[in-house]
Design a protein around this motif. Sequence first.
Motif, mmCIF file in Angstrom:
data_model
loop_
_atom_site.group_PDB
_atom_site.id
_atom_site.type_symbol
_atom_site.label_atom_id
_atom_site.label_comp_id
_atom_site.label_asym_id
_atom_site.label_seq_id
_atom_site.Cartn_x
_atom_site.Cartn_y
_atom_site.Cartn_z
ATOM 1 N N ASN A 139 -1.437 1.093 0.764
ATOM 2 C CA ASN A 139 -1.109 0.418 -0.369
ATOM 3 C C ASN A 139 -2.489 -0.456 -0.842
ATOM 4 O O ASN A 139 -3.158 -0.893 -0.016
ATOM 5 N N ALA A 140 -2.818 -0.163 -2.023
ATOM 6 C CA ALA A 140 -4.018 -0.997 -2.688
ATOM 7 C C ALA A 140 -3.858 -2.361 -2.706
ATOM 8 O O ALA A 140 -2.773 -2.801 -3.026
ATOM 9 N N SER A 141 -4.826 -3.024 -2.378
ATOM 10 C CA SER A 141 -4.653 -4.458 -2.685
ATOM 11 C C SER A 141 -6.115 -4.934 -3.415
ATOM 12 O O SER A 141 -7.165 -4.608 -3.085
ATOM 13 N N GLU A 142 -5.632 -6.014 -4.497
ATOM 14 C CA GLU A 142 -6.791 -6.423 -5.042
ATOM 15 C C GLU A 142 -7.714 -7.314 -4.160
ATOM 16 O O GLU A 142 -7.099 -8.301 -3.187
ATOM 17 N N VAL A 143 -9.027 -7.202 -4.429
ATOM 18 C CA VAL A 143 -10.047 -7.982 -3.644
ATOM 19 C C VAL A 143 -10.619 -8.884 -4.655
ATOM 20 O O VAL A 143 -10.968 -8.396 -5.837
ATOM 21 N N THR A 144 -11.081 -10.177 -4.261
ATOM 22 C CA THR A 144 -11.718 -11.034 -5.127
ATOM 23 C C THR A 144 -13.018 -10.437 -5.266
ATOM 24 O O THR A 144 -13.765 -9.959 -4.414
#
Length: 125
Positions: A10-15
């Motif tokens: 799963n892709a996760s948003e990175v700050t």
Amino acid sequence: MGLFNAILGNASEVTIENVAKEFEPLLIDGETIEKAYKLIRDMFIFTNKRLILAEKQLVGTKVEYMTIPYSSIKKFSKESAGILDMDAELKIWLNHDNAPIVKQFGKGGNNINEVYKILSQHTLK
């Protein structure tokens, strides 16, 4: 949850703050990072000028950075089990390539929809 999502693909948003230091040397004057997503060892970095794909080796420290100007994206597609995408695959075709770049997204991650939307915003201008 981050490690669990990475294992499932799963892709996760990175700050932006977390990736700015690594990608700062690659940016040109006036270029800024808009969004970043991590997918297992790969990263999607969307700037105001291009898409940067970073592929990190699972073992070792080698990283490949691929720059894709938005103007060179001929088409892209998302294949999934439905609009809520269980298993999903993103394909990006470049102007002079017959074979697409393919990235797999695992179950439960809705970030493929966000990635698709950002690609649309930059390529459909």
